[in-house]
Design an enzyme around this catalytic site. Structure first.
Site, PDB file in Angstrom:
ATOM      1  NE  ARG A  79      -2.305  -1.315   3.624  1.00 43.96           N
ATOM      2  CZ  ARG A  79      -1.777  -0.512   4.508  1.00 43.96           C
ATOM      3  NH1 ARG A  79      -1.824   0.798   4.349  1.00 43.96           N
ATOM      4  NH2 ARG A  79      -1.203  -0.980   5.595  1.00 43.96           N
ATOM      5  CE1 TYR A 219       1.406  -7.493  -4.231  1.00 43.91           C
ATOM      6  CE2 TYR A 219       0.943  -6.217  -2.256  1.00 43.91           C
ATOM      7  CZ  TYR A 219       1.389  -7.376  -2.857  1.00 43.91           C
ATOM      8  OH  TYR A 219       1.804  -8.427  -2.083  1.00 43.91           O
ATOM      9  CE  LYS A 228      -6.072  -3.493   4.863  1.00 43.97           C
ATOM     10  NZ  LYS A 228      -6.304  -3.910   6.252  1.00 43.97           N
ATOM     11  CG  HIS A 248      -7.034  -2.613  10.419  1.00 43.24           C
ATOM     12  ND1 HIS A 248      -5.732  -2.208  10.540  1.00 43.24           N
ATOM     13  CD2 HIS A 248      -7.008  -3.644   9.547  1.00 43.24           C
ATOM     14  CE1 HIS A 248      -4.956  -2.950   9.782  1.00 43.24           C
ATOM     15  NE2 HIS A 248      -5.712  -3.828   9.164  1.00 43.24           N
ATOM     16  CB  SER A 270      -0.520  -3.671   8.202  1.00 40.70           C
ATOM     17  OG  SER A 270      -1.622  -2.827   7.955  1.00 40.70           O
ATOM     18  CB  CYS A 272       1.047  -6.597  14.385  1.00 45.34           C
ATOM     19  SG  CYS A 272       2.060  -5.127  14.250  1.00 45.34           S
ATOM     20  CG  ASP A 295      -7.490  -6.907   7.374  1.00 41.60           C
ATOM     21  OD1 ASP A 295      -6.615  -6.606   8.204  1.00 41.60           O
ATOM     22  OD2 ASP A 295      -7.648  -6.284   6.310  1.00 41.60           O
ATOM     23  NE  ARG A 390      -0.050  -8.421   2.331  1.00 42.01           N
ATOM     24  CZ  ARG A 390      -0.778  -7.728   3.200  1.00 42.01           C
ATOM     25  NH1 ARG A 390      -1.929  -8.187   3.639  1.00 42.01           N
ATOM     26  NH2 ARG A 390      -0.340  -6.592   3.666  1.00 42.01           N
TER      27      ARG A 390
HETATM   28  C1  OXD Z   1      -3.011  -4.467   5.751  1.00 42.88           C
HETATM   29  C2  OXD Z   1      -3.702  -5.612   5.129  1.00 42.88           C
HETATM   30  O1  OXD Z   1      -2.073  -3.916   5.160  1.00 42.88           O
HETATM   31  O2  OXD Z   1      -4.548  -6.210   5.799  1.00 42.88           O
HETATM   32  O3  OXD Z   1      -3.419  -4.107   6.867  1.00 42.88           O
HETATM   33  O4  OXD Z   1      -3.431  -5.914   3.951  1.00 42.88           O
HETATM   34 MN    MN Z   2      -5.118  -5.167   7.534  1.00 38.11          MN
END
Ligand code: OXD
Ligand code: MN
Length: 606
Positions: A79, A219, A228, A248, A270, A272, A295, A390
């Site tokens: 991102r 992406y 998001k 989130h 993100s 974690c 998420d 991913r």
């Molecule tokens: C993030 C995701 O970046 O879930 O938080 O992809």
């Molecule tokens: Mn996320």
């Protein structure tokens, strides 16, 4: 953009006149070679994935059924927060944490970029719904994109296609307009590349118009606009206006040995370990954990209680660190196939691999750049997969997906967890004293940055409610919204906890074993919800009393457990100026309740 019709060859269409007009308008502007309405069928998936294989974007994996590998352009791997804008009508609407540009100016800039940008390409129209089609208020969206990779990924991540469109037509429904282009027109005679994108990138939200314009990236969160952009940034603005919450957060169902169920949500920045916690296999006897979301949680009040649904239909998990040693459930989900893997490594026999999938390094791989990689390379520290690579996999393939995932009304939430990645200061678990204190804790969540966003890794940044990159309006108003909900629904709000699995011991190693052992912390949390679980008051909240955490059979010394879970007043006194500096950013938008919480914390620490 002005409304015009187009003669572009088109497959499919709609009786939804306003939608048809928008699609025609976009086609007239972007001039694709053809327009295809996405029906979401398996046949369509087969056709598109085949085309992507032919184009060199996908490699079909011999060892995973109906699964594909893709590598992005090396400059399009995460991102792009510095290119992400909240173009509210006023700058104050975007607040201190978002990039802003005047919406008219942004539209003019981007309209120039979009003009002719789909030349040589197919423009796909994806009708989708975030959450359930059977929801009281179905949350529709339509993504227009010139990327077949995006179409295939959206088919995993959201409920898409003909059924959604038919219902939208019956209701003449409103929907979030999501416009996406990779920004790479193909000139006459020019050969396309496997991963088209542009060096100019914009990820733009017009919150008042519930509209998203994305340009230049193919992406993840930049391009799969239901995730998001819609389910967090636009939905958070809707939630603010309509009295609900778009967060989130993962959603987890916990069943204790007596069969009592609690549903909790947890917000972590993100990368974690949210996916790992969402799929946790408790190590303590008799406890069961199941996943509803990994998420995003949309939470609404029903009969006075807060209920959460997962608006997504797929997992878009960070691959490295997800593996047999740490998350067998994710591996089982992936094993079933029907997945897209991006920027991971490949094995010579047509499977995938990434750092952390196995304890042993493989002998030989093709790395995410498509180059040969050997075990010796790995031992020398050369990564085979990109750190933000991913897996994109249907959520129902995960063996611990709870049946409630399918419930359009969601599940009642009894606790909210906040967490971050902190080497020091933040104890293993702390319970907030009440909602305002919990909101204060959430507003000051901090974490060392990860590879999920472009930029430096390992720098501590504040990430309120793990929403820093995702609040679609003024973050001061967002915090006020939390405070206000607490007042409006006083007595019915979930308990709030702060956790940190990442504290280091004197040798620099992790003091707490983490992963499945985090179930011990969940157990204490559930005990607290039920009026048990001994706790001691500290200036920062309640932490487990000595012996209150179930550590039986845990592979950690009492000293390590102490280091992981202790409150350290000196560390917190050092933290205060940082919190001060962070909250000052909000100026007069900082809710008085949070200013009071900070003052109270200072006094308790003095
Ligand atoms: C993030 C995701 O970046 O879930 O938080 O992809
Ligand atoms: Mn996320």
């Amino acid at each position: 953009m002005t409304a015009t019709t187009t003669n572009t060859p088109t497959t499919g269409g709609t009786t939804h006149e306003e939608l048809a007009a928008w699609v025609a308008e976009v086609a007239a502007l972007t001039t694709p070679d053809r327009v295809v309405w996405i029906d979401g069928s398996r046949e369509e998936w087969d056709r598109l994935t085949e085309e992507l294989v032919e184009a060199g974007t996908f490699v079909k994996l011999d060892k995973k059924e109906n699964s594909f590998w893709a590598a992005s352009d090396p400059n399009d791997v995460a991102r792009v927060e510095d290119r992400t804008y909240i173009c509210s009508k006023t700058q104050e609407g975007a607040g201190p944490t978002n990039n802003w540009m005047d919406p008219d100016e942004m539209k003019s800039t981007m309209t120039d970029l979009y003009r002719g940008c789909m030349k040589g390409r197919t423009m796909y129209v994806i009708p989708f719904v975030m959450g359930h089609l059977e929801a009281d208020v179905p949350m529709y969206g339509v993504e227009i994109t010139d990327s077949a990779y995006v179409v295939c990924s959206m088919r995993i991540m959201a409920r898409i296609g003909s059924e959604v469109l038919a219902q939208m037509e019956r209701e003449t429904a409103g929907y979030v307009k999501c416009l996406h282009s990779v920004g790479a027109p193909i000139a006459e005679g020019e050969q396309d590349v496997p991963w088209p994108c542009s060096t100019t990138k914009y990820i733009v939200h017009f919150p008042e118009e519930r509209t998203i314009w994305s340009f230049g990236s193919g992406y993840g969160g930049n391009a799969l606009l239901g995730k998001k952009c819609y389910a967090l940034r636009i939905a958070s603005a809707m939630a603010h206006d309509e009295g609900w919450m778009a967060e989130h957060m993962l959603i987890l169902k916990l069943t204790n040995p007596e069969g009592k169920v609690h549903y909790i949500v947890a917000a972590f920045p993100s990368a974690c370990g949210k996916t790992n916690l969402a799929m946790i296999e408790p190590t303590i006897p008799g406890w069961k954990a199941e996943m509803i979301g990994d998420d995003i949680a949309w939470m609404r009040f029903r009969d006075g209680q807060l209920y959460a649904v997962n608006p997504e239909n797929g997992l878009f998990g960070v691959a490295p660190g997800t593996g047999h040693p740490t998350n067998e459930n994710a591996m089982h989900a992936i094993e079933k196939g029907n997945s897209i893997f991006t920027n991971v490594a490949r094995t010579p026999d047509g499977d995938i691999w990434w750092e952390g999938m196995t304890n042993e390094l493989p002998e030989q791989l093709i790395d995410w750049h498509g180059e040969q990689w050997t075990k010796a390379d790995g031992e020398a520290g050369k990564l085979a997969a990109h750190p933000n690579s991913r897996f994109c996999t249907p959520i129902v393939q995960c063996p611990v997906t709870a049946p409630e995932f399918e419930d359009p009304n969601g599940v009642p939430i009894s606790a909210i967890l906040f967490g971050g990645r902190r080497k020091t200061t933040v104890p293993l678990v702390t319970q907030a004293r009440d909602w305002d204190h919990g909101t204060f804790i959430g507003s000051t969540v901090s974490s060392e940055t990860t590879a999920a966003a472009a930029g430096a890794v390992g720098v501590v940044r504040r990430d309120p409610m793990a929403m820093l990159p995702f609040v679609g309006y003024n973050a001061g108003d967002y915090l006020q919204h939390w405070v206000n909900l607490g007042k409006e629904h006083a007595g019915n709000m979930p308990a709030v906890f702060l956790v940190n699995w990442f504290r280091r011991d004197a040798d620099g190693g992790f003091a707490w074993p983490g992963f499945a052992e985090n179930s011990r912390v969940l157990k204490w949390i559930v005990e607290r919800l039920e009026g048990g679980g001994d706790a001691v008051e500290t200036p920062i909240g309640l932490i487990p009393a000595e012996g209150a955490l179930d550590t039986e059979g845990l592979d950690a010394t009492p000293e390590q457990i102490e280091v992981a879970s202790r409150f350290d007043a000196d560390e917190w006194r050092a933290e205060l100026p940082l919190i001060d500096e962070w909250l000052a950013k909000f100026g007069d938008k900082l809710p008085q309740e949070l200013a009071d919480e900070l003052e109270g914390l200072k006094q308790r620490l003095s």
